[in-house]
Design a protein around this motif. Sequence first.
Motif, PDB file in Angstrom:
ATOM      1  N   UNK A 193     -69.305  28.557   6.339  1.00 29.49           N
ATOM      2  CA  UNK A 193     -68.783  29.428   7.403  1.00 29.49           C
ATOM      3  C   UNK A 193     -69.093  30.888   7.132  1.00 29.49           C
ATOM      4  N   UNK A 194     -69.503  31.212   5.913  1.00 29.37           N
ATOM      5  CA  UNK A 194     -69.911  32.590   5.605  1.00 29.37           C
ATOM      6  C   UNK A 194     -71.256  32.928   6.241  1.00 29.37           C
ATOM      7  N   UNK A 200     -71.620  30.032  14.029  1.00 24.67           N
ATOM      8  CA  UNK A 200     -71.734  30.039  15.486  1.00 24.67           C
ATOM      9  C   UNK A 200     -72.063  28.631  16.012  1.00 24.67           C
ATOM     10  N   UNK A 201     -72.957  27.937  15.333  1.00 25.96           N
ATOM     11  CA  UNK A 201     -73.317  26.586  15.773  1.00 25.96           C
ATOM     12  C   UNK A 201     -72.140  25.630  15.641  1.00 25.96           C
ATOM     13  N   UNK A 202     -71.387  25.780  14.552  1.00 23.12           N
ATOM     14  CA  UNK A 202     -70.230  24.914  14.341  1.00 23.12           C
ATOM     15  C   UNK A 202     -69.193  25.111  15.444  1.00 23.12           C
ATOM     16  N   UNK A 203     -68.889  26.371  15.763  1.00 22.21           N
ATOM     17  CA  UNK A 203     -67.889  26.634  16.810  1.00 22.21           C
ATOM     18  C   UNK A 203     -68.353  26.119  18.167  1.00 22.21           C
ATOM     19  N   UNK A 204     -69.635  26.297  18.462  1.00 25.90           N
ATOM     20  CA  UNK A 204     -70.164  25.823  19.741  1.00 25.90           C
ATOM     21  C   UNK A 204     -70.104  24.298  19.812  1.00 25.90           C
ATOM     22  N   UNK A 205     -70.453  23.636  18.717  1.00 26.14           N
ATOM     23  CA  UNK A 205     -70.374  22.174  18.677  1.00 26.14           C
ATOM     24  C   UNK A 205     -68.947  21.699  18.950  1.00 26.14           C
ATOM     25  N   UNK A 269     -74.769  29.232  -2.689  1.00 24.23           N
ATOM     26  CA  UNK A 269     -74.111  28.016  -3.159  1.00 24.23           C
ATOM     27  C   UNK A 269     -75.076  27.065  -3.866  1.00 24.23           C
ATOM     28  N   UNK A 270     -76.349  27.490  -4.046  1.00 21.05           N
ATOM     29  CA  UNK A 270     -77.320  26.646  -4.744  1.00 21.05           C
ATOM     30  C   UNK A 270     -78.170  27.473  -5.716  1.00 21.05           C
ATOM     31  N   UNK A 271     -77.546  28.253  -6.576  1.00 21.40           N
ATOM     32  CA  UNK A 271     -78.340  29.059  -7.510  1.00 21.40           C
ATOM     33  C   UNK A 271     -78.975  28.167  -8.578  1.00 21.40           C
ATOM     34  N   UNK A 272     -80.200  28.495  -9.024  1.00 23.31           N
ATOM     35  CA  UNK A 272     -80.900  27.644  -9.987  1.00 23.31           C
ATOM     36  C   UNK A 272     -80.641  27.991 -11.446  1.00 23.31           C
ATOM     37  N   UNK A 273     -79.909  29.054 -11.716  1.00 22.91           N
ATOM     38  CA  UNK A 273     -79.923  29.621 -13.057  1.00 22.91           C
ATOM     39  C   UNK A 273     -79.207  28.782 -14.113  1.00 22.91           C
ATOM     40  N   UNK A 274     -78.145  28.074 -13.763  1.00 18.30           N
ATOM     41  CA  UNK A 274     -77.514  27.177 -14.737  1.00 18.30           C
ATOM     42  C   UNK A 274     -78.480  26.062 -15.142  1.00 18.30           C
TER      43      UNK A 274
END
Length: 420
Positions: A193-194, A200-205, A269-274
């Motif tokens: 949601x960030x 916008x797509x979620x609310x419209x759906x 939410x998908x950083x590769x560094x770890x």
Amino acid sequence: MTAVAADAEMARLRSELESTTALLADANARYREIEGSVAYKVGLRLSSGPVGKIYRALARRRAAEKPAPAPVVPPHAGHVQEAAPVLQQASRSICPDSAIQAIPMDVPVAVAHPDWLGIRSSAAQMFDHLLLLTDELTEEDADSIAQRLLQRRPTAVVMQGFPFTYQHLVRALNRQAPDLPVHVVWHGTFMQATEDYAWRSFKLMCALQRQGKIRRIGCVKKGQEQILRHRGLDAHYLLNMYRQIPEAAAPVPVAPIKLGIWSISELKHKPPYEMLAAASTIPGAQVVGSVASDRMVDFCKEFGLAQDFLGRMIPQAEMPRHLATTHLNLYVTLNECAPMLPLESFAVGVPCIVGPNTPYFEHNPYLQSRLVVPVADDAHAIARKIESALAERDQIIAAYREYAIEHNAESAQTLQRFLN
């Protein structure tokens, strides 16, 4: 008007207001994106300076020298107007007749964006028939596509991920075939949601579902459907699957030990560094993947980790070949639904290590203990999983072969419940 009818009309108007509000928010957000772009700022500066004054003077001169247009001659009897064929031609460039004619009669049809690779892969595995449409539909495009698609008498139309302009196809199908079930499968999580576009797509759906234009919402994030039901929406859980089951572990050379990290960008939410830090502890390891930012390359250098990123996006058709060249693939992320890449990796005989936020291996203690990292941002834990998976690569693939049969059967059941 009775009180019941008045309440129903009020609910309908409220839903339409939500839909209109979502459209206005989208237009406003797109304007802000344009206004904040470098191109817009440069253009504005040029327009207000000497260059802009010269351009406007030349434009006025060209307009003064332009000959007057020929008078409009009304069409005579039997004259065929050209406007409709042009619109039909435009819609056919977005969705050619051959794509629709390839769909058999009387089957459910999935619709997905060709460039949304994970969502496209999910739809192609879960549904037998997939129509690819970009996020550039106009109302005229949607009317034409709906008319041609309805000639195949689909039992349901299931839109994947809900690109924003798919709303036009939803409305066109509702106008032309009010009884046809039109569903949407949402492939995101609430954490997204960030992201303005996703929100916008979620609310419209949701607004279109409350209006009755979308029959049902499918959720690939387990438990998300329960939250939406609490909000009064018709939502069901769908479990992603991959039809291909490997015969055995893919053969790979002894060295270097290739570890695949296939993130297409550095999403928050998908950083590769770890995963990169974990890979640096494996002797003789080399990370491979599609694209890498300058920071990722610098990170590898700092940690003494060999890397061979291709520096380009890999077409979907080529991904199996690249996945099969690795000893292991890594997909430990902070936020997930039911990602396709781990399933694609297993399909070519390569184990994939995942985080604790997917539904995979829940009922298989062996695979869960070898592949699921209990804490996604724990590089040491990821490294230990890499070590054990490398040591038991053949056994893991053998166990997955049995697991996949049960997993795919469960996935088929969720789809059947969703469509029925």
